[in-house]
Every structure is written in structure tokens, then in C-alpha cells.
Design an enzyme around this catalytic site. Sequence first.
Site, PDB file in Angstrom:
ATOM      1  N   GLU A   1      -1.069  -4.141  -2.642  1.00  0.00           N
ATOM      2  CA  GLU A   1      -0.700  -2.784  -3.418  1.00  0.00           C
ATOM      3  C   GLU A   1      -0.949  -2.964  -4.779  1.00  0.00           C
ATOM      4  O   GLU A   1      -1.679  -1.794  -5.481  1.00  0.00           O
ATOM      5  CB  GLU A   1       0.477  -2.215  -2.807  1.00  0.00           C
ATOM      6  CG  GLU A   1       0.790  -0.943  -3.640  1.00  0.00           C
ATOM      7  CD  GLU A   1       2.476  -0.518  -2.862  1.00  0.00           C
ATOM      8  OE1 GLU A   1       2.718  -0.260  -2.030  1.00  0.00           O
ATOM      9  OE2 GLU A   1       3.330  -0.101  -3.965  1.00  0.00           O
TER      10      GLU A   1
ATOM     11  N   SER B   1       6.632   1.000   5.174  1.00  0.00           N
ATOM     12  CA  SER B   1       5.706   1.579   4.011  1.00  0.00           C
ATOM     13  C   SER B   1       5.228   2.918   4.321  1.00  0.00           C
ATOM     14  O   SER B   1       5.046   3.172   5.337  1.00  0.00           O
ATOM     15  CB  SER B   1       4.510   0.521   3.882  1.00  0.00           C
ATOM     16  OG  SER B   1       3.681   0.856   3.053  1.00  0.00           O
TER      17      SER B   1
ATOM     18  N   LYS C   1       5.910  -7.453   4.305  1.00  0.00           N
ATOM     19  CA  LYS C   1       5.892  -6.275   3.486  1.00  0.00           C
ATOM     20  C   LYS C   1       5.902  -6.729   1.920  1.00  0.00           C
ATOM     21  O   LYS C   1       5.079  -5.911   1.310  1.00  0.00           O
ATOM     22  CB  LYS C   1       7.260  -5.672   3.492  1.00  0.00           C
ATOM     23  CG  LYS C   1       7.608  -4.337   2.608  1.00  0.00           C
ATOM     24  CD  LYS C   1       6.413  -3.575   3.168  1.00  0.00           C
ATOM     25  CE  LYS C   1       6.570  -2.035   2.391  1.00  0.00           C
ATOM     26  NZ  LYS C   1       7.212  -1.912   1.066  1.00  0.00           N
TER      27      LYS C   1
ATOM     28  N   HIS D   1       2.236  -6.837   1.669  1.00  0.00           N
ATOM     29  CA  HIS D   1       1.738  -5.775   1.600  1.00  0.00           C
ATOM     30  C   HIS D   1       1.935  -5.060   0.178  1.00  0.00           C
ATOM     31  O   HIS D   1       0.990  -4.623  -0.430  1.00  0.00           O
ATOM     32  CB  HIS D   1       2.415  -5.007   2.570  1.00  0.00           C
ATOM     33  CG  HIS D   1       2.452  -3.320   2.370  1.00  0.00           C
ATOM     34  ND1 HIS D   1       2.783  -2.528   1.402  1.00  0.00           N
ATOM     35  CD2 HIS D   1       1.258  -2.564   2.813  1.00  0.00           C
ATOM     36  CE1 HIS D   1       2.364  -1.504   1.294  1.00  0.00           C
ATOM     37  NE2 HIS D   1       1.459  -1.346   2.592  1.00  0.00           N
ATOM     38  N   ASN D   2       3.098  -5.244  -0.490  1.00  0.00           N
ATOM     39  CA  ASN D   2       3.244  -4.666  -1.705  1.00  0.00           C
ATOM     40  C   ASN D   2       2.463  -5.528  -2.735  1.00  0.00           C
ATOM     41  O   ASN D   2       1.705  -4.855  -3.846  1.00  0.00           O
ATOM     42  CB  ASN D   2       4.665  -4.701  -2.264  1.00  0.00           C
ATOM     43  CG  ASN D   2       5.649  -3.555  -1.349  1.00  0.00           C
ATOM     44  OD1 ASN D   2       5.011  -3.127  -0.506  1.00  0.00           O
ATOM     45  ND2 ASN D   2       6.632  -3.056  -1.989  1.00  0.00           N
TER      46      ASN D   2
HETATM   47  C1  6PG Z   1       5.529   1.247   0.126  1.00  0.00           C
HETATM   48  C2  6PG Z   1       5.627   0.944  -1.302  1.00  0.00           C
HETATM   49  C3  6PG Z   1       7.006   0.854  -1.588  1.00  0.00           C
HETATM   50  C4  6PG Z   1       7.328   0.418  -3.210  1.00  0.00           C
HETATM   51  C5  6PG Z   1       6.729   1.335  -4.144  1.00  0.00           C
HETATM   52  C6  6PG Z   1       7.298   1.066  -5.401  1.00  0.00           C
HETATM   53  O1  6PG Z   1       5.093   0.434   0.825  1.00  0.00           O
HETATM   54  O2  6PG Z   1       5.931   2.414   0.649  1.00  0.00           O
HETATM   55  O3  6PG Z   1       5.409  -0.396  -1.477  1.00  0.00           O
HETATM   56  O4  6PG Z   1       7.929   0.168  -0.769  1.00  0.00           O
HETATM   57  O5  6PG Z   1       8.712   0.511  -3.250  1.00  0.00           O
HETATM   58  O6  6PG Z   1       5.440   1.376  -4.030  1.00  0.00           O
HETATM   59  O7  6PG Z   1       7.103  -0.350  -6.136  1.00  0.00           O
HETATM   60  P1  6PG Z   1       6.939  -0.633  -7.537  1.00  0.00           P
HETATM   61  O8  6PG Z   1       8.144   0.063  -8.106  1.00  0.00           O
HETATM   62  O9  6PG Z   1       7.443  -2.089  -7.478  1.00  0.00           O
HETATM   63  O10 6PG Z   1       5.832  -0.393  -8.120  1.00  0.00           O
END
Ligand code: 6PG
Length: 486
Positions: A195, A133, A188, A191-192
Site C-alpha cells: 500500500e 483491511s 497484512k 499488504h500495507n
Molecule cells: C488498511 C490500511 C490500514 C492502515 C492505514 C494507515 O488496510 O485498511 O492499511 O490498516 O492503518 O492505511 O496506515 P499508515 O498510518 O501507516 O499510513
Amino acid sequence: METADIGLIGLAVMGENLALNFESKGYTIAVYNRRSPGREHAVDRFVEGRGRGKRLVGTHSIRELVESVRRPRRILMMIRAGEPVDEVIGQLMPYLERGDVVIDGGNSDYLDTQRRVAQAEKAGLSFVGCGVSGGELGALHGPSLMPGGSAAAWPLIKEPFQAIAAKLDDGSPCCEWIGPGGSGHFVKTVHNGIEYGDMQLIAETYSLLRNRLGMDNESLASLFESWNRGELNSYLIGITAEIFRFKDDDGAYLLDRIRDVARQKGTGKWSVSAALDRNDPLTLIAEAVFARMLSALPDERRTAAESYPDPQAQSVVETLTAGQIRAALYASKLVSYAQGFSLMRRVSELYDWRLDYGTIARIWRNGCIIRSAFLEKVTEAFRTDPDLRSLLFDDFFRDKIGQTLPAWRRVVAHGALGAVALPCMSSALSYFDGLRTLRSPANLLQAQRDYFGAHRYERIDRDDGTTFHTDWTGRGGNTSAESYEA
Ligand code: 6PG
């Protein structure tokens, strides 16, 4: 021939930047990229361009790549998740030898990683699914890394991976071994998901501040800058302040020209499907995913806006303040993290991964997209009680909820009365109220199920798990459905 320390496949921006990061820490990297028809070879472009004069070995076939790396080999794939990963593994297999390690640094589905770890181990190899990430700058200057899979791989990758990872103030790396199987990619994924939740909460905050408080981009930027100096300090709040201020070439604010249709690549959705599979109420992240989906239906939204031109917004007597909105954001964020960590616990228990939640929160404290001051408190909560069932039960966070609750309720009510959609803030509050309700209305659901389908219910005066069926109409008889749970 075998001169490189690490082999890297995939020279898109993440792959290139990770290669340069490893190189800057003293490692020699062999790189390979599939030749795309009609384009100059990415390997030569990279080695002669950004990589000029650096310890890089350009290779032009999988075989050449494998033969350039000293044994036991460490081969990192930075390619698109899904079928391409299986294809490249298939191409690598004939050249790899016992003890070699293949690492997938993409955003792969953790269930695919589980399968790949088992397959590789059967062939005498090690496989690691590593969450990476931090976007392109993180990859170059220090990402947060979440490696998991074959335990035998960790001693072989620990040094280089910790060397390139982001560091905390005490110098400790944002990279630790997560656990077996697909655990690295699962962490991960969560984590997303978090996010997505953080981003949607910030978007709802923006909506309230702009639409209800009438703030312009400059004052929003200043407000976010001041929030970023306090307990909400985080990468996402920081970049949002910069986004508010950013001007297009002609001096107009760029943000105001960006279409309100959010896209996604799937990891948020995977968190939600893992939660659905485990019967885990991951409500806030689910709402964040659905909010993106709703945004991506512009035609329906236009028709709805025309059909309901007057949402009957009511003027709210009490004014809303930025401080109250900030409190609602903080409280909702806390619910989201509580839910995310609960999901990790449930899945960890299923696979016996024994995840260390304090460490996970620690390696998210720098390098990654959700890095924040808040995560330090999460680490502390799990250090105090490694078996904490929910962050909402930690003393520090319980106090925080107590302090923010009146404002949080007011903000959600204000959104409802003022016709401002707040899917995450309001679902977080509903989750919180649902969780703390001792006597929920689910007794009625059970009665209804038994009434129409003889699905049986438990009684509060019998706590031994016995189930009952009642002939509610006098015409149903005594036969009941089998009692089982999905
Ligand atoms: C990270 C991000 C990354 C992710 C983008 C786009 O941790 O660096 O999570 O891995 O690919 O944020 O995600 P989306 O296209 O699903 O918004």
C-alpha cells in the site's frame, strides 16, 4: 446469559463498523469498551445510537462480556496494537475456558502475534492474528480479512468471518485461512507495505504530471478516471481521481491546501525490517517508507531548497507523455508486487507457513486498500506456477515489462534531468536492471573487502564454494578473517 455469538472489544470506528457488519449478517454481538474518564460510556452510546434496535449486547466489564458469549467463545479485539493487546489478553485470561478463541484484528506486529499464539495455546486457548483491511467503510460493508494463528480456531470463525468479508464477482469471500503463527498479521504487514509503495508511486506520477506536464487538478482527475477504466483499475487510482476534484468550502481545491508531510503508523517500516532481517531486497517499499520520512523533515527541506535554488534542471528535448508515465507506474508497481511476494516467500519458508500466494492475491482483490484488477493477474501467475520465484518471471508480466520498458526508462531519465524526485520509480528500475545483470560489479566489492579486511572471496573458475584470500599489497600475509554472513 450466554446469548451472543461473538464478543467484540474496542468501539473505535473499526470496532463499531465490524460489529454492525456481523449484526447485519444475523449474528448477535456482545460489545465492550474501556470506560474513558470524563466521557460518556462508549458502549451505551453505541448500543443506544448506531446500534439501536439491533442484536447487540452492551456490556460494562470484561467479565460481563465473556459471560455474554456462548462457548466456545469467539472474542475479537479491535484495539490499538502493542501493549494494550497484551493488557486486554491478561484481563480476559481469568474468564476464558479451554477451546475459546481470541482474535486480534488490529495492525499488530506479527512477531508479537507469534508469541501470543504460543502463549494462548499453552493455556488451552486459540489465538488468531487477523489482518483487516479496507478502512472504516470496508469494516462496515466488507473488508478483506487475513486470519492466521491457531489452526483449531478456523472452523469456529470461518463462517462469521467469511460472511462479513468482501466478495468477488463469483461470490467467493475475501477471507481465507492464511496459516499458523503470526502469518495473518505478517501478510497484512506486507499488504500495507505494498500500500505504501502504490501510494508513493501514484504520488510520483502526480508530481510528474503536475510539474513536468503542467496538468491541473481537473485534468488530473479526468486522466485518473480514464486510467481507472483500464489495466490500472484499482481503489487507490479511483479515490485519487476523487481527491483531485474535491473542493474546500470556498470552492478551492482541498488537495492544494494539504501540507506535504506524510505520517505513518509503522506497518510499512515493519515490512522493511522483516526484509532486512531476511536479507531480502525490498527496495521499492523501503524507498516509499523513506520518502514519507523525508517529507516529514520540512525544516531540512526548506534549508536545502534555499541552499540549492537552482537544481540545474535540464530541458529534455523529447516531451514526456501521460501514456509513458502510466507505463512507468505500471512497471514499477509490478516490481513492487514481485518484491512483496518474494518477501512473503522468504518469511514463509523460514517459519514453514506454506503460504498460498494465489489465494493471498485473491483475497486482496476486493475489500482492501490495494484492491485492483492487477491482482487477478497475480493470482493467475501463481495458479500457473505455485513455486514462481518472482512475478517478473511469469510470461504475462514478462511481456508487460517488455512493452513498458522503453517508456519506463525515459520517465526515470526525464525525472533525473528535470530534477523531479522519483525514489520508487527509479529504484524499481535499478532493481530490475540489477536483477537482470548477469555480471554485476559485486566482484569489485568482494575484492575490496578482501583487500582491506581479508574477508575472502569466491572465484568464477571455482564453483565449489571454496573461498580465497589474496595478499593484495605484498605486506598482508596469509591470515584471513573468518568467513561468515550476517
Ligand atoms: C488498511 C490500511 C490500514 C492502515 C492505514 C494507515 O488496510 O485498511 O492499511 O490498516 O492503518 O492505511 O496506515 P499508515 O498510518 O501507516 O499510513
